[in-house]
Design a protein around this motif. Sequence first.
Motif, mmCIF file in Angstrom:
data_model
loop_
_atom_site.group_PDB
_atom_site.id
_atom_site.type_symbol
_atom_site.label_atom_id
_atom_site.label_comp_id
_atom_site.label_asym_id
_atom_site.label_seq_id
_atom_site.Cartn_x
_atom_site.Cartn_y
_atom_site.Cartn_z
ATOM 1 N N LEU A 26 -6.919 -15.163 -48.737
ATOM 2 C CA LEU A 26 -5.651 -15.220 -49.472
ATOM 3 C C LEU A 26 -5.851 -15.877 -50.840
ATOM 4 O O LEU A 26 -5.331 -15.403 -51.853
ATOM 5 C CB LEU A 26 -4.602 -15.990 -48.664
ATOM 6 C CG LEU A 26 -3.982 -15.249 -47.481
ATOM 7 C CD1 LEU A 26 -3.201 -16.218 -46.589
ATOM 8 C CD2 LEU A 26 -3.067 -14.122 -47.957
ATOM 9 N N VAL A 27 -6.627 -16.959 -50.871
ATOM 10 C CA VAL A 27 -6.884 -17.636 -52.143
ATOM 11 C C VAL A 27 -7.629 -16.714 -53.094
ATOM 12 O O VAL A 27 -7.298 -16.619 -54.287
ATOM 13 C CB VAL A 27 -7.668 -18.942 -51.915
ATOM 14 C CG1 VAL A 27 -8.070 -19.559 -53.258
ATOM 15 C CG2 VAL A 27 -6.853 -19.939 -51.105
ATOM 16 N N ALA B 285 -7.407 -13.653 -53.251
ATOM 17 C CA ALA B 285 -6.468 -12.622 -53.695
ATOM 18 C C ALA B 285 -5.334 -13.201 -54.546
ATOM 19 O O ALA B 285 -4.373 -12.497 -54.853
ATOM 20 C CB ALA B 285 -5.886 -11.902 -52.481
ATOM 21 N N GLY B 286 -5.445 -14.496 -54.904
ATOM 22 C CA GLY B 286 -4.435 -15.121 -55.746
ATOM 23 C C GLY B 286 -3.180 -15.529 -55.006
ATOM 24 O O GLY B 286 -2.127 -15.716 -55.621
ATOM 25 N N GLN B 287 -3.284 -15.713 -53.697
ATOM 26 C CA GLN B 287 -2.119 -16.054 -52.882
ATOM 27 C C GLN B 287 -2.295 -17.441 -52.254
ATOM 28 O O GLN B 287 -2.220 -17.631 -51.048
ATOM 29 C CB GLN B 287 -1.915 -14.998 -51.800
ATOM 30 C CG GLN B 287 -1.697 -13.597 -52.354
ATOM 31 C CD GLN B 287 -1.612 -12.541 -51.271
ATOM 32 O OE1 GLN B 287 -0.800 -12.630 -50.354
ATOM 33 N NE2 GLN B 287 -2.466 -11.546 -51.365
ATOM 34 N N ALA C 149 -0.350 -20.054 -52.289
ATOM 35 C CA ALA C 149 0.821 -20.603 -51.597
ATOM 36 C C ALA C 149 0.860 -20.160 -50.143
ATOM 37 O O ALA C 149 1.263 -20.918 -49.255
ATOM 38 C CB ALA C 149 2.094 -20.172 -52.320
ATOM 39 N N GLU C 150 0.438 -18.926 -49.881
ATOM 40 C CA GLU C 150 0.408 -18.419 -48.504
ATOM 41 C C GLU C 150 -0.731 -19.058 -47.707
ATOM 42 O O GLU C 150 -0.633 -19.238 -46.489
ATOM 43 C CB GLU C 150 0.251 -16.899 -48.501
ATOM 44 C CG GLU C 150 1.470 -16.138 -48.994
ATOM 45 C CD GLU C 150 1.540 -16.014 -50.510
ATOM 46 O OE1 GLU C 150 0.731 -16.685 -51.205
ATOM 47 O OE2 GLU C 150 2.393 -15.263 -51.004
ATOM 48 N N ALA C 151 -1.806 -19.426 -48.397
ATOM 49 C CA ALA C 151 -2.954 -20.035 -47.724
ATOM 50 C C ALA C 151 -2.701 -21.492 -47.359
ATOM 51 O O ALA C 151 -3.245 -21.996 -46.364
ATOM 52 C CB ALA C 151 -4.189 -19.941 -48.626
ATOM 53 N N ARG C 152 -1.869 -22.163 -48.131
ATOM 54 C CA ARG C 152 -1.711 -23.619 -47.987
ATOM 55 C C ARG C 152 -1.317 -24.064 -46.580
ATOM 56 O O ARG C 152 -1.959 -24.968 -46.025
ATOM 57 C CB ARG C 152 -0.705 -24.138 -49.021
ATOM 58 C CG ARG C 152 -0.621 -25.655 -49.095
ATOM 59 C CD ARG C 152 0.195 -26.103 -50.292
ATOM 60 N NE ARG C 152 -0.428 -25.648 -51.523
ATOM 61 C CZ ARG C 152 0.139 -24.783 -52.374
ATOM 62 N NH1 ARG C 152 1.331 -24.279 -52.127
ATOM 63 N NH2 ARG C 152 -0.494 -24.421 -53.476
ATOM 64 N N ALA D 56 -5.954 -24.191 -53.119
ATOM 65 C CA ALA D 56 -4.705 -24.132 -52.363
ATOM 66 C C ALA D 56 -4.240 -25.508 -51.909
ATOM 67 O O ALA D 56 -3.040 -25.755 -51.818
ATOM 68 C CB ALA D 56 -4.876 -23.226 -51.135
#
Length: 236
Positions: free
Chosen positions: A164-165, A167-169, A171-174, A202
């Motif tokens: 996810l990180v 892929a620039g995501q 916030a979803e990984a946190r 993240a």
Amino acid sequence: MAGSEVLGVLGGMGPMATVDFLRKLVEATPAARDQDHLAVMVAQAADIPDRTRAILGQGPDPLPAMTLALRRLEAAGATRLAIPCNTAHHWHGALQALTPIPILHIVDAVVAELAHRGLAGGPVGLLATDGTLRTGLYPRHLGRHGFTCRVPTDQAAVMRAVRLVKAGQGAEARPLLRAAAAALMAGGCRQVVMACTEIPLALCDAAEPLGAVLLDATDALARACVAAAVPASRAA
């Protein structure tokens, strides 16, 4: 800053993790002006094949591409090298054998940071890729200093967070990473090493409630680079 020192950064694994490392390098430097900072050459070699897939026997060997980036840094005049990717350190020995330029080791930097925090052994949690865990890189190095390594029971969630990180995501990984770190703490770990350079993107935040027990391997490597280049009188 010593004018003859040029730090070569073998990066691109991943690209944003390399940028994060460069930021931490600047922040770790005792500087009052531009000229006090390290001279840095960066090979943002994003074409290096996936390290975890290679270690798991599911993808091509990244060593040839890492070697090409190494040669570019040599040609650019690097006098010391750093690799802001934990999993890539599986090839640290092979790369060091190819060059007389010293390559700082990220796990050595983590060991130094653990000592700085007053730890002399005991259980340490690892948030890392499947590839890093498969190599035994951290248990082997930390074990020499009296540490034992514990990993999350839900390692699949950690790998999902890393993807996810990338892929620039972030916030979803946190929440995935926070839950894994909290579980390691509940299991008796006094420190949890973010042993993948994507993870701090993240989890590292001034407001992060777990911040005191998280050890950022990226930051540790940056500090080691500065310590290797800055005279002790300046670093104090």
